[in-house]
Design a protein around this motif. Structure first.
Motif, PDB file in Angstrom:
ATOM      1  N   MET A 119       1.239  -0.735   0.138  1.00  0.00           N
ATOM      2  CA  MET A 119       0.203  -0.491  -0.365  1.00  0.00           C
ATOM      3  C   MET A 119       0.845   1.723  -0.105  1.00  0.00           C
ATOM      4  SD  MET A 119      -2.767   1.620   2.407  1.00  0.00           S
ATOM      5  CE  MET A 119      -2.221   2.670   4.039  1.00  0.00           C
ATOM      6  N   THR A 120       2.091   1.276   1.294  1.00  0.00           N
ATOM      7  CA  THR A 120       2.660   2.361   0.803  1.00  0.00           C
ATOM      8  C   THR A 120       3.331   2.710  -0.644  1.00  0.00           C
ATOM      9  OG1 THR A 120       2.838   1.978   3.322  1.00  0.00           O
ATOM     10  CG2 THR A 120       4.893   3.292   2.298  1.00  0.00           C
ATOM     11  N   ASP A 121       3.505   1.924  -1.377  1.00  0.00           N
ATOM     12  CA  ASP A 121       4.806   1.929  -2.332  1.00  0.00           C
ATOM     13  C   ASP A 121       3.759   2.298  -3.175  1.00  0.00           C
ATOM     14  OD1 ASP A 121       6.835   1.028  -1.202  1.00  0.00           O
ATOM     15  OD2 ASP A 121       6.324  -1.009  -2.024  1.00  0.00           O
ATOM     16  N   GLN A 122       2.540   2.317  -3.296  1.00  0.00           N
ATOM     17  CA  GLN A 122       1.328   2.839  -3.980  1.00  0.00           C
ATOM     18  C   GLN A 122       1.062   4.030  -3.929  1.00  0.00           C
ATOM     19  OE1 GLN A 122      -2.002  -0.396  -3.879  1.00  0.00           O
ATOM     20  NE2 GLN A 122      -1.103  -0.877  -5.854  1.00  0.00           N
ATOM     21  N   LEU A 123       1.474   4.287  -2.546  1.00  0.00           N
ATOM     22  CA  LEU A 123       0.561   5.834  -2.676  1.00  0.00           C
ATOM     23  C   LEU A 123       1.855   6.404  -2.414  1.00  0.00           C
ATOM     24  CD1 LEU A 123      -1.063   5.023   1.239  1.00  0.00           C
ATOM     25  CD2 LEU A 123      -1.333   6.108  -0.794  1.00  0.00           C
ATOM     26  N   ASP A 124       3.430   5.634  -2.097  1.00  0.00           N
ATOM     27  CA  ASP A 124       4.023   6.925  -2.823  1.00  0.00           C
ATOM     28  C   ASP A 124       4.365   7.174  -4.245  1.00  0.00           C
ATOM     29  OD1 ASP A 124       5.110   7.182  -0.113  1.00  0.00           O
ATOM     30  OD2 ASP A 124       7.024   4.749  -0.125  1.00  0.00           O
ATOM     31  N   LYS A 125       3.911   6.314  -5.451  1.00  0.00           N
ATOM     32  CA  LYS A 125       3.634   6.074  -6.433  1.00  0.00           C
ATOM     33  C   LYS A 125       3.102   7.385  -6.577  1.00  0.00           C
ATOM     34  CE  LYS A 125       3.335   3.695 -11.004  1.00  0.00           C
ATOM     35  NZ  LYS A 125       2.561   2.550 -11.592  1.00  0.00           N
ATOM     36  N   PHE A 126       1.957   7.319  -6.138  1.00  0.00           N
ATOM     37  CA  PHE A 126       1.452   8.504  -6.551  1.00  0.00           C
ATOM     38  C   PHE A 126       1.539  10.192  -5.745  1.00  0.00           C
ATOM     39  CE2 PHE A 126      -2.065  11.542  -5.312  1.00  0.00           C
ATOM     40  CZ  PHE A 126      -3.638  11.555  -6.178  1.00  0.00           C
ATOM     41  N   GLU A 159      -9.520   7.408  -8.681  1.00  0.00           N
ATOM     42  CA  GLU A 159      -9.013   6.132  -8.082  1.00  0.00           C
ATOM     43  C   GLU A 159      -8.253   5.936  -7.539  1.00  0.00           C
ATOM     44  OE1 GLU A 159      -5.691   5.534 -11.893  1.00  0.00           O
ATOM     45  OE2 GLU A 159      -7.146   5.461 -12.680  1.00  0.00           O
ATOM     46  N   LEU A 160      -7.617   6.816  -6.347  1.00  0.00           N
ATOM     47  CA  LEU A 160      -7.289   5.952  -5.025  1.00  0.00           C
ATOM     48  C   LEU A 160      -8.188   6.126  -4.556  1.00  0.00           C
ATOM     49  CD1 LEU A 160      -4.354   7.729  -3.348  1.00  0.00           C
ATOM     50  CD2 LEU A 160      -5.224  10.131  -3.427  1.00  0.00           C
ATOM     51  N   VAL A 161      -9.790   7.086  -4.097  1.00  0.00           N
ATOM     52  CA  VAL A 161      -9.884   6.884  -3.483  1.00  0.00           C
ATOM     53  C   VAL A 161     -10.576   6.110  -3.419  1.00  0.00           C
ATOM     54  CG1 VAL A 161     -12.641   7.435  -3.023  1.00  0.00           C
ATOM     55  CG2 VAL A 161     -11.187   9.411  -3.022  1.00  0.00           C
ATOM     56  N   ASP A 162     -11.213   5.078  -5.119  1.00  0.00           N
ATOM     57  CA  ASP A 162     -11.912   3.759  -5.040  1.00  0.00           C
ATOM     58  C   ASP A 162     -10.777   2.635  -4.265  1.00  0.00           C
ATOM     59  OD1 ASP A 162     -13.759   4.917  -6.196  1.00  0.00           O
ATOM     60  OD2 ASP A 162     -13.139   4.502  -7.675  1.00  0.00           O
TER      61      ASP A 162
END
Length: 186
Positions: free
Chosen positions: A1-8, A84-87
């Motif tokens: 999850m953290t990796d995906q948020l860092d990518k965002f 996409e972030l919210v979903d």
């Protein structure tokens, strides 16, 4: 999850070259007694009731009292990225209409007078500290780093603790002046 948020953060937020709107700058100065720090901003994505930017520029009109923010007009692709972030990460997905994007912007104590119902906030980036403080009966601190928190910013005063590092916060909300019909009838 953290990796995906860092990518965002790296792909969506860091490339944004934004400046705070006049009202946000005034709020910062009034709440903190000085101008916002260099390299920080608080910008609105979505809709506004202000139809002009300057005598030579105008905003896209959606209905009688609803206009797109400049950022929404210039970057319509952000709508899908925010959704996409919210979903993907919000415990109660919803349709994104308004987003307050804050970058290293230490929020002074305030209420969100224009917000309707509850908002969702998330903190993103490489930072320590920066908890959201909400004045319920007693001030309560909430760690919002990489997690959504639901709160009523129109009802309760709230502000931000200091932090070290690069901090973004995204506040997802509905504005009480704009019904869903007004903004979706384009």
């Amino acid at each position: 999850m953290t990796d995906q948020l860092d990518k965002f953060v790296k792909e969506v937020l860091e490339p944004l070259d934004l400046k705070s709107g006049t009202r946000r700058k005034q709020m910062f100065k009034k709440g903190n007694g000085y101008s916002e720090p260099k390299g920080s901003f608080s910008a609105l994505y979505g809709y506004t009731n202000v139809g002009y930017l300057s005598p030579t520029k105008s905003r896209v009109k959606i209905s009688d009292r609803v206009f797109e923010t400049s950022l929404k007009t210039q970057r319509p692709d952000l709508q899908e990225k925010f959704q996409e972030l919210v979903d993907k990460f919000c415990p109660e997905p919803f349709e994104v209409s308004m987003v307050q994007i804050n970058c290293n912007w230490q929020s002074p104590k305030h209420k969100d007078g224009g917000n309707q119902d509850e908002s969702w906030i998330i903190g993103l980036g490489d930072y320590e500290g920066g908890e959201l403080i909400i004045d319920y009966d007693m001030p309560q601190e909430f760690d919002i780093k990489n997690k959504f928190l639901k709160f009523n910013g129109a009802k309760y005063f709230h502000y931000t603790n200091p932090w070290k590092g690069n901090r973004y916060s995204l506040v997802f909300f509905k504005h009480k002046l704009f019904s869903t019909n007004n903004v979706n009838d384009k």
